[in-house]
Design a protein around this motif. Structure first.
Motif, PDB file in Angstrom:
ATOM      1  N   ILE A 127      60.286-132.132  29.469  1.00  0.00           N
ATOM      2  CA  ILE A 127      59.855-132.437  27.809  1.00  0.00           C
ATOM      3  C   ILE A 127      61.715-132.071  27.359  1.00  0.00           C
ATOM      4  CG2 ILE A 127      59.346-132.319  26.235  1.00  0.00           C
ATOM      5  CD1 ILE A 127      55.636-131.894  27.698  1.00  0.00           C
ATOM      6  N   ARG A 128      62.228-130.371  27.315  1.00  0.00           N
ATOM      7  CA  ARG A 128      63.480-130.570  26.606  1.00  0.00           C
ATOM      8  C   ARG A 128      64.584-130.878  27.307  1.00  0.00           C
ATOM      9  NH1 ARG A 128      62.654-123.601  27.173  1.00  0.00           N
ATOM     10  NH2 ARG A 128      60.935-123.449  25.542  1.00  0.00           N
ATOM     11  N   LEU A 129      64.445-131.437  28.571  1.00  0.00           N
ATOM     12  CA  LEU A 129      64.863-132.086  28.782  1.00  0.00           C
ATOM     13  C   LEU A 129      65.269-133.308  28.538  1.00  0.00           C
ATOM     14  CD1 LEU A 129      65.768-131.384  33.086  1.00  0.00           C
ATOM     15  CD2 LEU A 129      67.062-130.727  31.357  1.00  0.00           C
ATOM     16  N   LEU A 130      64.553-133.901  28.094  1.00  0.00           N
ATOM     17  CA  LEU A 130      64.237-135.622  27.198  1.00  0.00           C
ATOM     18  C   LEU A 130      65.033-135.562  26.266  1.00  0.00           C
ATOM     19  CD1 LEU A 130      60.300-136.745  27.904  1.00  0.00           C
ATOM     20  CD2 LEU A 130      62.633-137.976  29.127  1.00  0.00           C
ATOM     21  N   HIS A 131      65.115-134.415  25.773  1.00  0.00           N
ATOM     22  CA  HIS A 131      66.014-134.379  23.944  1.00  0.00           C
ATOM     23  C   HIS A 131      67.601-134.717  25.073  1.00  0.00           C
ATOM     24  CE1 HIS A 131      62.132-134.524  22.171  1.00  0.00           C
ATOM     25  NE2 HIS A 131      61.926-133.878  22.376  1.00  0.00           N
ATOM     26  N   TRP A 132      67.886-134.032  25.985  1.00  0.00           N
ATOM     27  CA  TRP A 132      69.304-133.997  26.040  1.00  0.00           C
ATOM     28  C   TRP A 132      70.027-135.133  25.967  1.00  0.00           C
ATOM     29  CZ3 TRP A 132      70.109-130.233  31.188  1.00  0.00           C
ATOM     30  CH2 TRP A 132      70.082-128.489  30.745  1.00  0.00           C
ATOM     31  N   PRO A 133      71.184-135.028  26.250  1.00  0.00           N
ATOM     32  CA  PRO A 133      72.012-136.406  25.980  1.00  0.00           C
ATOM     33  C   PRO A 133      71.868-136.861  27.378  1.00  0.00           C
ATOM     34  CG  PRO A 133      73.333-135.119  24.660  1.00  0.00           C
ATOM     35  CD  PRO A 133      72.431-134.151  25.194  1.00  0.00           C
ATOM     36  N   ALA A 134      72.432-137.996  27.671  1.00  0.00           N
ATOM     37  CA  ALA A 134      72.010-138.681  29.067  1.00  0.00           C
ATOM     38  C   ALA A 134      73.047-137.731  30.208  1.00  0.00           C
ATOM     39  CB  ALA A 134      72.387-139.967  29.100  1.00  0.00           C
ATOM     40  N   GLU A 135      74.161-137.871  29.375  1.00  0.00           N
ATOM     41  CA  GLU A 135      75.571-137.238  30.120  1.00  0.00           C
ATOM     42  C   GLU A 135      75.333-136.010  30.828  1.00  0.00           C
ATOM     43  OE1 GLU A 135      80.231-135.688  29.739  1.00  0.00           O
ATOM     44  OE2 GLU A 135      79.360-137.417  28.879  1.00  0.00           O
ATOM     45  N   ARG A 185      72.102-134.902  31.458  1.00  0.00           N
ATOM     46  CA  ARG A 185      71.239-134.774  32.730  1.00  0.00           C
ATOM     47  C   ARG A 185      71.822-134.710  33.642  1.00  0.00           C
ATOM     48  NH1 ARG A 185      67.959-137.231  28.156  1.00  0.00           N
ATOM     49  NH2 ARG A 185      68.035-139.443  29.008  1.00  0.00           N
ATOM     50  N   ALA A 186      72.575-136.087  33.824  1.00  0.00           N
ATOM     51  CA  ALA A 186      72.835-136.341  35.134  1.00  0.00           C
ATOM     52  C   ALA A 186      74.203-135.022  35.472  1.00  0.00           C
ATOM     53  CB  ALA A 186      73.731-137.373  34.537  1.00  0.00           C
ATOM     54  N   SER A 187      74.626-134.329  35.040  1.00  0.00           N
ATOM     55  CA  SER A 187      75.060-133.339  34.924  1.00  0.00           C
ATOM     56  C   SER A 187      74.552-132.572  35.509  1.00  0.00           C
ATOM     57  CB  SER A 187      75.974-132.752  33.940  1.00  0.00           C
ATOM     58  OG  SER A 187      77.243-131.977  34.127  1.00  0.00           O
ATOM     59  N   PHE A 188      73.057-132.220  34.907  1.00  0.00           N
ATOM     60  CA  PHE A 188      72.001-130.898  35.611  1.00  0.00           C
ATOM     61  C   PHE A 188      71.134-131.766  36.722  1.00  0.00           C
ATOM     62  CE2 PHE A 188      69.842-128.336  35.332  1.00  0.00           C
ATOM     63  CZ  PHE A 188      67.890-127.986  35.761  1.00  0.00           C
ATOM     64  N   GLY A 189      71.468-133.706  36.984  1.00  0.00           N
ATOM     65  CA  GLY A 189      71.207-134.120  38.473  1.00  0.00           C
ATOM     66  C   GLY A 189      71.634-133.111  39.026  1.00  0.00           C
ATOM     67  N   ARG A 190      72.659-133.480  39.472  1.00  0.00           N
ATOM     68  CA  ARG A 190      74.336-133.392  39.955  1.00  0.00           C
ATOM     69  C   ARG A 190      74.082-132.149  40.578  1.00  0.00           C
ATOM     70  NH1 ARG A 190      76.924-137.097  37.077  1.00  0.00           N
ATOM     71  NH2 ARG A 190      78.381-135.587  36.318  1.00  0.00           N
ATOM     72  N   PHE A 191      74.356-130.535  39.360  1.00  0.00           N
ATOM     73  CA  PHE A 191      74.207-129.885  39.690  1.00  0.00           C
ATOM     74  C   PHE A 191      72.607-129.357  40.441  1.00  0.00           C
ATOM     75  CE2 PHE A 191      75.067-125.636  39.373  1.00  0.00           C
ATOM     76  CZ  PHE A 191      73.130-124.154  38.611  1.00  0.00           C
ATOM     77  N   THR A 192      71.434-129.678  39.711  1.00  0.00           N
ATOM     78  CA  THR A 192      70.839-128.936  40.904  1.00  0.00           C
ATOM     79  C   THR A 192      70.414-129.341  42.501  1.00  0.00           C
ATOM     80  OG1 THR A 192      69.656-131.046  39.941  1.00  0.00           O
ATOM     81  CG2 THR A 192      68.972-129.196  39.454  1.00  0.00           C
ATOM     82  N   ALA A 193      71.238-130.735  43.089  1.00  0.00           N
ATOM     83  CA  ALA A 193      71.540-131.550  43.570  1.00  0.00           C
ATOM     84  C   ALA A 193      72.454-130.437  44.657  1.00  0.00           C
ATOM     85  CB  ALA A 193      71.936-133.128  44.289  1.00  0.00           C
TER      86      ALA A 193
END
Length: 152
Positions: free
Chosen positions: A5-13, A15-23
């Protein structure tokens, strides 16, 4: 769920950066599991184990003895007593009797052929007797055979 839910409040950029990091971290974790021998993960090729010079000597000696066995009564045609005795001495720890070494070399322990070749190897400095009377490889033999087997 709270962190999602906290991720939803992050800016899209972000969230995308976090997605790349987790990958990337998932890939690193998979590689670590593969290297550590875990059943999951990306397999990491490993180079084959290189046999030691003593293992090479034992293998060559075994092949030579097998050839003599295949040839039966004509096995003496395929012998090279000095080489086989040298291989037998090289692969041992220097604590075997002459009879055991000759047997390992595929030669008769009671015959004069083995004793004659041992005498030649002693005279030319390829083997020497220790204080207990056992044959062992000299530095000359060790250097030559290590160079030979490492070059294979």
């Amino acid at each position: 769920m709270t962190s999602e839910i906290r991720l939803l409040h992050w800016p899209a950029e972000d969230r995308a950066s976090f997605g790349r990091f987790t990958a990337v971290m998932a890939d690193v974790q998979a590689r670590i599991h593969a290297i550590s021998g875990e059943s999951s993960g990306v397999p990491v090729p490993r180079p084959p184990r290189v046999p030691t010079p003593q293992e090479c000597a034992a293998m060559i000696l075994k092949h030579r003895r097998d050839m003599r066995a295949i040839a039966g009564p004509d096995g003496d045609l395929f012998g090279d007593p000095a080489w086989e005795i040298a291989l037998a001495v090289f692969q041992t720890d220097g604590r075997e009797s002459d009879a055991a070494l000759l047997d390992k070399a595929g030669l008769s322990a009671t015959g004069i052929v083995g004793a004659r070749w041992i005498g030649l190897l002693l005279a030319r400095g390829w083997v020497e007797r220790d204080e207990d009377g056992y044959l062992r490889a000299t530095e000359k033999m060790v250097t030559a055979l290590n160079r030979y087997f490492n070059g294979l």
